[in-house]
Scaffold this motif. Sequence first.
Motif, mmCIF file in Angstrom:
data_model
loop_
_atom_site.group_PDB
_atom_site.id
_atom_site.type_symbol
_atom_site.label_atom_id
_atom_site.label_comp_id
_atom_site.label_asym_id
_atom_site.label_seq_id
_atom_site.Cartn_x
_atom_site.Cartn_y
_atom_site.Cartn_z
ATOM 1 N N ALA A 67 0.943 4.050 -2.928
ATOM 2 C CA ALA A 67 0.434 5.386 -2.634
ATOM 3 C C ALA A 67 1.531 6.440 -2.570
ATOM 4 C CB ALA A 67 -0.341 5.352 -1.314
ATOM 5 N N ALA A 68 2.731 6.057 -2.143
ATOM 6 C CA ALA A 68 3.716 7.076 -1.789
ATOM 7 C C ALA A 68 4.882 7.189 -2.779
ATOM 8 C CB ALA A 68 4.254 6.801 -0.385
ATOM 9 N N THR A 69 5.128 6.173 -3.571
ATOM 10 C CA THR A 69 6.268 6.297 -4.483
ATOM 11 C C THR A 69 5.787 6.731 -5.869
ATOM 12 O OG1 THR A 69 6.128 4.029 -5.239
ATOM 13 C CG2 THR A 69 7.489 4.428 -3.303
ATOM 14 N N ARG A 70 6.716 7.267 -6.612
ATOM 15 C CA ARG A 70 6.387 7.725 -7.957
ATOM 16 C C ARG A 70 5.964 6.553 -8.844
ATOM 17 N NH1 ARG A 70 7.051 12.120 -10.956
ATOM 18 N NH2 ARG A 70 7.228 11.708 -13.188
ATOM 19 N N GLN A 112 0.833 -1.204 0.000
ATOM 20 C CA GLN A 112 0.000 0.000 0.000
ATOM 21 C C GLN A 112 0.868 1.254 0.000
ATOM 22 O OE1 GLN A 112 -2.905 -0.078 -0.847
ATOM 23 N NE2 GLN A 112 -4.401 -0.665 0.698
ATOM 24 N N TRP A 113 1.919 1.213 0.821
ATOM 25 C CA TRP A 113 2.817 2.361 0.873
ATOM 26 C C TRP A 113 3.448 2.580 -0.504
ATOM 27 C CZ3 TRP A 113 8.089 2.369 -0.072
ATOM 28 C CH2 TRP A 113 8.712 3.604 0.133
ATOM 29 N N PHE A 114 3.882 1.481 -1.107
ATOM 30 C CA PHE A 114 4.539 1.578 -2.414
ATOM 31 C C PHE A 114 3.582 2.178 -3.447
ATOM 32 C CE2 PHE A 114 5.241 -0.495 -6.553
ATOM 33 C CZ PHE A 114 6.483 0.027 -6.854
ATOM 34 N N ARG A 167 2.494 5.355 -7.922
ATOM 35 C CA ARG A 167 1.416 6.219 -8.417
ATOM 36 C C ARG A 167 1.272 6.091 -9.930
ATOM 37 N NH1 ARG A 167 2.984 10.039 -4.413
ATOM 38 N NH2 ARG A 167 4.067 11.303 -5.952
ATOM 39 N N GLN A 194 -0.859 3.139 -10.452
ATOM 40 C CA GLN A 194 -2.280 3.438 -10.239
ATOM 41 C C GLN A 194 -2.862 4.163 -11.431
ATOM 42 O OE1 GLN A 194 -3.760 5.001 -6.653
ATOM 43 N NE2 GLN A 194 -2.108 4.183 -5.403
#
Lengths: 328, 292
Positions: B161-164, B157-159, B167, B170
């Motif tokens: 949501a938070a990394t370029r 989830q962190w990967f 994202r 996504q």
Amino acid sequence: MTRARRLSGAIAALAVCAALVAAPFGLKPYGIYLLSLWAVMTIAAMGLNLTLGYAGQISLAQAAFVGIGAYTAAILTTQGWPFALAFVLSAALCFAIGWLLGYPALRVQHHYLAFVTLAFTTLVFLVLRNEEWLTGGIYGISGIPRPDVLGWSTGAPRDYYLFCLGMLGLVTLATGWLVRSPWGRAFMALRENPIRAASLGVDTRRYTLIAFALGAALGGIAGALYAPLVQFIDPTPFALGLSLNLLLMVLVGGSGFFFGPFLGALVSVLLPEWLRFTEGLYLLIYAAFVMALMAFCPSGLLGIAERLFRPAAKTDDAPATPAGKAAR
Amino acid sequence: MTDLVQLLVAGLATGAIYALVAVGFTLLWQTSQTINFAQGEFVMLPAFFVLAAMKFGGASFPVALLLGLVASLLILGVLFKKLLVDPMIRHGVLPLVISTIALALFLKEGVKEFYAADAQPFPALWATTNISIAGAVIALQNLIIIGVAIAAIAALQWFLAATRTGRSMQATAQNPLLARILGIRVERMILYTFLINAGLVALASVLISPIYLAKFSNGETLGLVAFIAAIVGGFNQVRGAIVGGLLLGVLDNLVAAYVSTQYRGAIPLFLLIAVILFRPQGLLGRIEERSV
């Protein structure tokens, strides 16, 4: 279609029929059993081809209908009911249940429909396995009698094969008439473009239900023929594996092609047997063959044939790929 | 009460494994419309990579684990995408579904033929002791499974949501065309999801095999349950797959204990049908544009 083509088609059909009738005379009982199984599975796959190939509704429930048909026929005939009555009741029961299962199809489409029908198959399997008072549970039902047809006893393998072949012939004629009738055209309209079909006055709701119910009824017929063929049934053959296998038959043969199921069932029933000389490897080779076929020709074997003989219709968006359309 | 606690923990542990598998399943669907009917076999296989590395390569268990992970990433990630999915995806969903069904058969038969037909013991990653909390006896193994699964999913989830890169992935899932226009390398992002899926199934495999032993037919039920978990939770949501997996794991244990062992298999299916009919986007899912 020109007259010469129609004539050559009729001759080819006659030759195939003659070969099928003559086939069991040179075969051992196991070979005859396989041919009978092919005839039965072809009927089930034709039902699925109606639902999927013509009406475009994905169903993984066909094994459940084969199971319901087989158990209905088995329970009734072992109770002493005449086969003809059990046969008709199997088809009618599956028609009714198929109609009911069609209601989810009105709400959900595509892969969601696949999941609902998949769940239905597994539920039917669980009922067959657990309701011992009715189905005998894992012990199954044995001693299923083969019918007498107008005084002709089909007890011997060869006679029963000819009986199955005759039923396959009848089902083929009926289905052939159906897909050419306005109903068949309505099914195809439903597959190609439901919104346009509705705007042209096709009652899509009713035809979706009919497509499901007719496909299911053919599954029931196949089941009612399967039970006397093996003479002993337990829940195992009617699990999800058979549904996937029937789906495979339809797609391998060519979804939406009238004769696709014949070829698909041939591949699915006989190819593993022909590959038996490779011993443990035969299922591996079979799986690899299916993957290769889907990669190179997703419209199935008849799709290949159509490409070879009708180069004009070669493009990807030609009606040669109803399977792809059904999936989208 | 203590019974209930034990059942809940065991259920959560099974559910955590379902969740791992379901998350991978969902990711593949989101980015490449791949419905992987061989997902269960994907969980079965990595354990055999590890066993084969120890048996034929003479590797020690930690080295074998590493080799198993690399083999999973290569075969279940890269090769699966390049050889099976890429040539077929343009023909629509159905041929690919058939193909993954055939792949499932292929993997199962391959393991049966070339490794073993009977269940193989698989070394546990930790001591298999029980601990007792307020009277309830709980297998340490179950707690560790829950912990590892939570950590893995939190990291994922962190990967995302938070990394370029996350994202970009996504964006690829939401709108591949627009993502391409914005300069995201869509193909590469899709490859990443296949690699993540391969990693998740390898993890699930290593967690589950010490409990259920490694057997060629393990994937049959596992794949189906993960599948149902993904739909029940919401096909287009990673969160949904987690909730679906945990829910099914707990329900399975509770139903088997309190209602009926014969119909324990039916509960996920009833849940599935109910969800599809009344809430087709899943419990947590968002409605997307489609013909439902």
